[in-house]
Design a protein around this motif. Structure first.
Motif: not given
Length: 427
Positions: A292-313
């Protein structure tokens, strides 16, 4: 059922006579009126074929298919005239008379007919089996003339084919190639009324791949050491049991923070979103606190980049081969942890859940298994080492519930043999 198709701007008939595919070109351009006209002709042709009165020469005079269809009809009449006791010789008669199509032609048609029901990854596998192995070996043979000996000899040659630096394909790879051949021959046997030569040919034995999960200590070390920008990625892998394609293809629309659920609806195959591996793979995975905490942190990183949770630049999904080569194996080497494939993170989640005492049915649902069978046949052997239990828990239960009848397990362990079995008189 036949169809009207277009080639180079002109329409042609595409239909079957006696299970043989026939294509006849016309000089009519691809217009709605011409298609309507040819559809009516095709419908009449198929009615006559069903009634057994179709004359190929009447519709397509000068066609190369006239002699072929005539030969097949003659062969069919000869075949039907054979007495019942001549059954074993029917396949030979059929092959000699040209009654069945060449393997190359039949397999190409078979592929086109069946590809619509296969996943993209499986279509690619079957296409590779045909192009690399089967057509090269059997392409110029009639499907009705291929016998069991030829099949077994072909399988033996696959074990000698050089695959990179290795000599011979693996039994598992050979079985996949032979499965494609079996399906083609079984379909041909059903259509052309002969016994498939694949009967009673068993697949090669495949040694089960080793399950080598990480210990909780190794997981902790890895997550502390790995590059910070991949720490959340591997946290989710270790504690959810997701397959590589599932986590790489995970989209934010399937992450439910309110209910703490990860919905598995798609998987990534060759960089493209596809349906899940099996129907049972469509499931909901409960988020543990670290996930849960890992996905919340990842949301701050990649949510604005596109639809994929884990993605490239660029917001595109990760290339798992690149990540494995640059991040996974180098991290394991530098920590001195035994190298394993990334798929072992899935096995790790299963063994940790079992060790924690979770309900096996719940674990099976989290993994995407239809039953608990795999848990007990594959993973359960790791549980005693993780929980330090080896049957003593059951002994302690009996000793507590049946005092005076069952001795304390520790007392039994140090008692002389004669005390346990009744002494010398008993012997």
């Amino acid at each position: 059922m036949g169809s009207i198709r277009c080639r180079d701007g002109f329409l042609f008939f595409d239909f079957r006579v006696h299970s043989i595919r026939c294509r006849e070109q016309t000089r009519l351009s691809d217009t709605a009126s011409n298609r309507k006209r040819l559809v009516k002709i095709l419908q009449q042709i198929e009615k006559e074929i069903d009634a057994g009165v179709f004359s190929y020469a009447q519709y397509f005079p000068g066609s190369r298919n006239i002699e072929k269809i005539a030969a097949i009809e003659t062969a069919r009449q000869q075949h039907q005239a054979l007495p019942a006791e001549a059954g074993p010789h029917r396949a030979a008669t059929r092959a000699q008379s040209g009654m069945t199509p060449l393997f190359e032609c039949f397999s190409q048609d078979w592929f086109l007919e069946n590809e619509v029901r296969w996943k993209r990854s499986y279509r690619k596998t079957v296409r590779g089996n045909l192009d690399k192995h089967l057509i090269a070996e059997f392409g110029k043979k009639e499907v009705g003339s291929i016998d069991k000996g030829e099949i077994l000899r072909f399988r033996s040659t696959l074990a000698k084919v050089r695959n990179g630096s290795k000599e011979g394909l693996s039994p598992d790879r050979i079985n996949h190639i032979m499965t494609t051949l079996r399906m083609i021959l079984e379909d041909a046997a059903d259509r052309f009324d002969f016994t498939t030569p694949f009967a009673r040919i068993k697949p090669l034995k495949v040694i089960r791949s080793d399950v080598d999960p990480f210990s909780i200590e190794e997981v902790t070390r890895f997550l502390k050491f790995v590059r910070p920008d991949f720490r959340d990625y591997y946290t989710v892998r270790f504690f959810t049991g997701m397959r590589t394609g599932e986590i790489d293809g995970l989209k934010w629309e399937y992450v439910d923070f309110d209910r703490r659920l990860i919905r598995i609806r798609e998987t990534l195959v060759d960089g493209q979103a596809d349906v899940t591996k099996t129907p049972a793979s469509i499931r909901e995975i409960c988020m543990s606190e670290p996930v849960f905490q890992a996905l919340q942190r990842q949301f701050q990183v990649s949510a604005s980049c596109g639809s994929y949770v884990f993605c490239n630049r660029e917001g595109q999904p990760l290339d798992h081969r690149n990540i494995t080569k640059r991040i996974w194996y180098p991290s394991l080497r530098m920590m001195g942890i035994k190298p394993r494939k990334p798929y072992q993170t899935r096995h790790t989640a299963a063994t940790l859940w079992l060790a924690a005492g979770e309900n096996p049915e719940w674990i099976a649902r989290q993994m995407g298994h239809t039953t608990t069978r795999m848990l007990f046949t594959v993973y359960s052997r790791f549980v005693p080492n993780l929980t330090r239990r080896d049957g003593s828990a059951f002994e302690n239960l009996l000793a507590a519930r049946l005092p005076g009848v069952i001795k304390d397990p520790a007392e039994i362990a140090v008692s002389p043999v004669s005390d346990v079995v009744g002494g010398a008189d008993h012997v």
